[in-house]
Every structure is written in structure tokens, then in C-alpha cells.
Design a protein around this motif. Structure first.
Motif, PDB file in Angstrom:
ATOM      1  N   GLU A   1       0.849  -1.193   0.000  1.00 18.40           N
ATOM      2  CA  GLU A   1       0.000   0.000   0.000  1.00 18.40           C
ATOM      3  C   GLU A   1       0.885   1.245   0.000  1.00 18.40           C
ATOM      4  O   GLU A   1       1.876   1.314   0.720  1.00 18.40           O
ATOM      5  CB  GLU A   1      -0.874   0.014   1.260  1.00 18.40           C
ATOM      6  CG  GLU A   1      -1.880  -1.105   1.320  1.00 18.40           C
ATOM      7  CD  GLU A   1      -3.133  -0.792   0.539  1.00 18.40           C
ATOM      8  OE1 GLU A   1      -3.497   0.395   0.439  1.00 18.40           O
ATOM      9  OE2 GLU A   1      -3.728  -1.741   0.017  1.00 18.40           O
ATOM     10  N   PHE A   2       0.490   2.215  -0.802  1.00 19.29           N
ATOM     11  CA  PHE A   2       1.230   3.472  -0.854  1.00 19.29           C
ATOM     12  C   PHE A   2       0.372   4.585  -0.278  1.00 19.29           C
ATOM     13  O   PHE A   2      -0.798   4.716  -0.626  1.00 19.29           O
ATOM     14  CB  PHE A   2       1.617   3.818  -2.297  1.00 19.29           C
ATOM     15  CG  PHE A   2       2.598   2.855  -2.883  1.00 19.29           C
ATOM     16  CD1 PHE A   2       3.941   2.940  -2.581  1.00 19.29           C
ATOM     17  CD2 PHE A   2       2.165   1.840  -3.718  1.00 19.29           C
ATOM     18  CE1 PHE A   2       4.846   2.032  -3.108  1.00 19.29           C
ATOM     19  CE2 PHE A   2       3.067   0.930  -4.250  1.00 19.29           C
ATOM     20  CZ  PHE A   2       4.407   1.032  -3.948  1.00 19.29           C
ATOM     21  N   LYS A   3       0.955   5.391   0.608  1.00 15.71           N
ATOM     22  CA  LYS A   3       0.258   6.544   1.169  1.00 15.71           C
ATOM     23  C   LYS A   3       0.276   7.658   0.128  1.00 15.71           C
ATOM     24  O   LYS A   3       1.282   7.844  -0.563  1.00 15.71           O
ATOM     25  CB  LYS A   3       0.961   7.018   2.438  1.00 15.71           C
ATOM     26  CG  LYS A   3       0.986   5.982   3.541  1.00 15.71           C
ATOM     27  CD  LYS A   3       1.793   6.480   4.713  1.00 15.71           C
ATOM     28  CE  LYS A   3       2.020   5.387   5.722  1.00 15.71           C
ATOM     29  NZ  LYS A   3       2.999   5.759   6.727  1.00 15.71           N
ATOM     30  N   PRO A   4      -0.801   8.430   0.025  1.00 16.26           N
ATOM     31  CA  PRO A   4      -0.851   9.482  -0.991  1.00 16.26           C
ATOM     32  C   PRO A   4       0.223  10.558  -0.823  1.00 16.26           C
ATOM     33  O   PRO A   4       0.670  11.142  -1.794  1.00 16.26           O
ATOM     34  CB  PRO A   4      -2.243  10.091  -0.832  1.00 16.26           C
ATOM     35  CG  PRO A   4      -2.946   9.310   0.203  1.00 16.26           C
ATOM     36  CD  PRO A   4      -2.019   8.310   0.781  1.00 16.26           C
ATOM     37  N   ASP A   5       0.660  10.792   0.413  1.00 18.10           N
ATOM     38  CA  ASP A   5       1.642  11.849   0.661  1.00 18.10           C
ATOM     39  C   ASP A   5       3.087  11.337   0.703  1.00 18.10           C
ATOM     40  O   ASP A   5       3.995  12.077   1.055  1.00 18.10           O
ATOM     41  CB  ASP A   5       1.311  12.572   1.968  1.00 18.10           C
ATOM     42  CG  ASP A   5       1.349  11.638   3.172  1.00 18.10           C
ATOM     43  OD1 ASP A   5       1.202  10.416   2.988  1.00 18.10           O
ATOM     44  OD2 ASP A   5       1.512  12.142   4.298  1.00 18.10           O
ATOM     45  N   GLU A   6       3.302  10.078   0.331  1.00 17.05           N
ATOM     46  CA  GLU A   6       4.633   9.483   0.387  1.00 17.05           C
ATOM     47  C   GLU A   6       5.091   9.124  -1.025  1.00 17.05           C
ATOM     48  O   GLU A   6       4.351   8.519  -1.793  1.00 17.05           O
ATOM     49  CB  GLU A   6       4.583   8.228   1.257  1.00 17.05           C
ATOM     50  CG  GLU A   6       5.929   7.573   1.497  1.00 17.05           C
ATOM     51  CD  GLU A   6       5.807   6.388   2.445  1.00 17.05           C
ATOM     52  OE1 GLU A   6       6.720   6.226   3.263  1.00 17.05           O
ATOM     53  OE2 GLU A   6       4.827   5.635   2.369  1.00 17.05           O
ATOM     54  N   LEU A   7       6.307   9.537  -1.373  1.00 17.02           N
ATOM     55  CA  LEU A   7       6.859   9.170  -2.668  1.00 17.02           C
ATOM     56  C   LEU A   7       7.072   7.661  -2.709  1.00 17.02           C
ATOM     57  O   LEU A   7       7.424   7.045  -1.699  1.00 17.02           O
ATOM     58  CB  LEU A   7       8.179   9.899  -2.911  1.00 17.02           C
ATOM     59  CG  LEU A   7       8.082  11.427  -2.981  1.00 17.02           C
ATOM     60  CD1 LEU A   7       9.477  12.036  -3.045  1.00 17.02           C
ATOM     61  CD2 LEU A   7       7.261  11.852  -4.186  1.00 17.02           C
ATOM     62  N   ARG A   8       6.874   7.077  -3.876  1.00 14.17           N
ATOM     63  CA  ARG A   8       6.973   5.607  -3.975  1.00 14.17           C
ATOM     64  C   ARG A   8       8.361   5.099  -3.611  1.00 14.17           C
ATOM     65  O   ARG A   8       8.481   4.080  -2.935  1.00 14.17           O
ATOM     66  CB  ARG A   8       6.571   5.142  -5.369  1.00 14.17           C
ATOM     67  CG  ARG A   8       5.079   5.216  -5.527  1.00 14.17           C
ATOM     68  CD  ARG A   8       4.605   4.531  -6.765  1.00 14.17           C
ATOM     69  NE  ARG A   8       3.152   4.634  -6.762  1.00 14.17           N
ATOM     70  CZ  ARG A   8       2.337   3.639  -7.003  1.00 14.17           C
ATOM     71  NH1 ARG A   8       2.810   2.475  -7.328  1.00 14.17           N
ATOM     72  NH2 ARG A   8       1.041   3.802  -6.951  1.00 14.17           N
ATOM     73  N   TRP A   9       9.408   5.779  -4.051  1.00 10.51           N
ATOM     74  CA  TRP A   9      10.753   5.293  -3.725  1.00 10.51           C
ATOM     75  C   TRP A   9      10.983   5.346  -2.220  1.00 10.51           C
ATOM     76  O   TRP A   9      11.645   4.474  -1.663  1.00 10.51           O
ATOM     77  CB  TRP A   9      11.838   6.045  -4.495  1.00 10.51           C
ATOM     78  CG  TRP A   9      12.062   7.458  -4.070  1.00 10.51           C
ATOM     79  CD1 TRP A   9      11.503   8.585  -4.599  1.00 10.51           C
ATOM     80  CD2 TRP A   9      12.932   7.908  -3.023  1.00 10.51           C
ATOM     81  NE1 TRP A   9      11.955   9.701  -3.942  1.00 10.51           N
ATOM     82  CE2 TRP A   9      12.841   9.317  -2.981  1.00 10.51           C
ATOM     83  CE3 TRP A   9      13.773   7.265  -2.128  1.00 10.51           C
ATOM     84  CZ2 TRP A   9      13.563  10.086  -2.066  1.00 10.51           C
ATOM     85  CZ3 TRP A   9      14.485   8.032  -1.217  1.00 10.51           C
ATOM     86  CH2 TRP A   9      14.379   9.433  -1.197  1.00 10.51           C
ATOM     87  N   GLN A  10      10.413   6.349  -1.537  1.00  6.54           N
ATOM     88  CA  GLN A  10      10.550   6.428  -0.080  1.00  6.54           C
ATOM     89  C   GLN A  10       9.790   5.287   0.590  1.00  6.54           C
ATOM     90  O   GLN A  10      10.265   4.712   1.571  1.00  6.54           O
ATOM     91  CB  GLN A  10      10.035   7.769   0.444  1.00  6.54           C
ATOM     92  CG  GLN A  10      10.939   8.927   0.076  1.00  6.54           C
ATOM     93  CD  GLN A  10      10.335  10.267   0.467  1.00  6.54           C
ATOM     94  OE1 GLN A  10       9.123  10.465   0.389  1.00  6.54           O
ATOM     95  NE2 GLN A  10      11.195  11.184   0.879  1.00  6.54           N
ATOM     96  N   ALA A  11       8.622   4.957   0.047  1.00 11.24           N
ATOM     97  CA  ALA A  11       7.842   3.837   0.587  1.00 11.24           C
ATOM     98  C   ALA A  11       8.605   2.524   0.436  1.00 11.24           C
ATOM     99  O   ALA A  11       8.615   1.688   1.344  1.00 11.24           O
ATOM    100  CB  ALA A  11       6.486   3.758  -0.108  1.00 11.24           C
ATOM    101  N   VAL A  12       9.258   2.346  -0.711  1.00 10.06           N
ATOM    102  CA  VAL A  12      10.050   1.132  -0.941  1.00 10.06           C
ATOM    103  C   VAL A  12      11.227   1.095   0.037  1.00 10.06           C
ATOM    104  O   VAL A  12      11.505   0.055   0.655  1.00 10.06           O
ATOM    105  CB  VAL A  12      10.523   1.049  -2.407  1.00 10.06           C
ATOM    106  CG1 VAL A  12      11.534  -0.070  -2.597  1.00 10.06           C
ATOM    107  CG2 VAL A  12       9.322   0.865  -3.339  1.00 10.06           C
ATOM    108  N   ALA A  13      11.915   2.218   0.200  1.00  9.41           N
ATOM    109  CA  ALA A  13      13.039   2.279   1.145  1.00  9.41           C
ATOM    110  C   ALA A  13      12.558   1.971   2.560  1.00  9.41           C
ATOM    111  O   ALA A  13      13.213   1.214   3.298  1.00  9.41           O
ATOM    112  CB  ALA A  13      13.712   3.650   1.087  1.00  9.41           C
ATOM    113  N   ASN A  14      11.417   2.512   2.937  1.00  9.25           N
ATOM    114  CA  ASN A  14      10.875   2.251   4.272  1.00  9.25           C
ATOM    115  C   ASN A  14      10.479   0.786   4.444  1.00  9.25           C
ATOM    116  O   ASN A  14      10.635   0.225   5.523  1.00  9.25           O
ATOM    117  CB  ASN A  14       9.685   3.165   4.557  1.00  9.25           C
ATOM    118  CG  ASN A  14      10.114   4.597   4.778  1.00  9.25           C
ATOM    119  OD1 ASN A  14      11.255   4.878   5.140  1.00  9.25           O
ATOM    120  ND2 ASN A  14       9.198   5.524   4.544  1.00  9.25           N
TER     121      ASN A  14
END
Length: 88
Positions: free
Chosen positions: A2-15
Motif C-alpha cells: 500500500e502506498f500513502k498518498p503523501d509518500e513518494l513511492r521510492w521512499q515507501a520502498v526504502a521504508n
């Protein structure tokens, strides 16, 4: 994933990779999946996976060995989010 609307996808992957390290899915010294596998596994482009891996390499969470792959850094080499904030 799941991706948060306010989070960049690459940051979500890193997290997500950081979460897996914290939970012991990826152990220190263990290789992490490469860009193509991460892209498929997490439903992102290879470029997004590459950017996430590069960010983790830059902050010391991961290290790479030419011709071998990308690995989880030893625990004492990983900067916590508090370390990054205080050194910034």
C-alpha cells in the motif's frame, strides 16, 4: 504494498526495506533482492526500486560489492532516523 498518498513511492520502498531489516527478514550481511525482483515484489518500476536502493546505500543501511550484489550493513553501521536528523 500500500502506498500513502503523501509518500513518494521510492521512499515507501526504502521504508519497506528498512522495516524488513528491523523485523529480521533481511539480516546484516545478507543480500537484498535486486532492482528487478524488488520492482515485481512491490509493484513498482525498476527505476523506483533503484532510487530506493541508492538512498539506502547513501545512508549506510546497505552496502554493495561490485559483481556480488547489495547487502545489509552490520547493525552498528546503520544510522537510525534520529542519527540522520541530528547530523543534518
Amino acid at each position: 504494498m500500500e502506498f500513502k498518498p503523501d509518500e513518494l513511492r521510492w521512499q515507501a520502498v526504502a521504508n519497506e526495506i528498512r522495516r524488513r531489516i528491523a523485523e529480521g527478514v533481511y539480516q546484516p550481511g545478507m543480500p537484498v533482492p535486486g532492482e528487478p525482483r524488488l520492482a515485481v515484489e512491490l509493484g513498482v518500476s525498476k527505476g523506483t526500486a533503484r532510487r530506493a536502493l541508492n538512498a539506502l546505500l547513501a545512508d549506510g543501511t546497505l552496502y554493495s560489492v561490485l559483481g556480488k550484489g547489495t547487502f545489509v550493513s552490520p547493525l552498528n553501521d546503520i544510522k537510525t532516523s534520529e542519527d540522520r536528523e541530528s547530523s543534518g
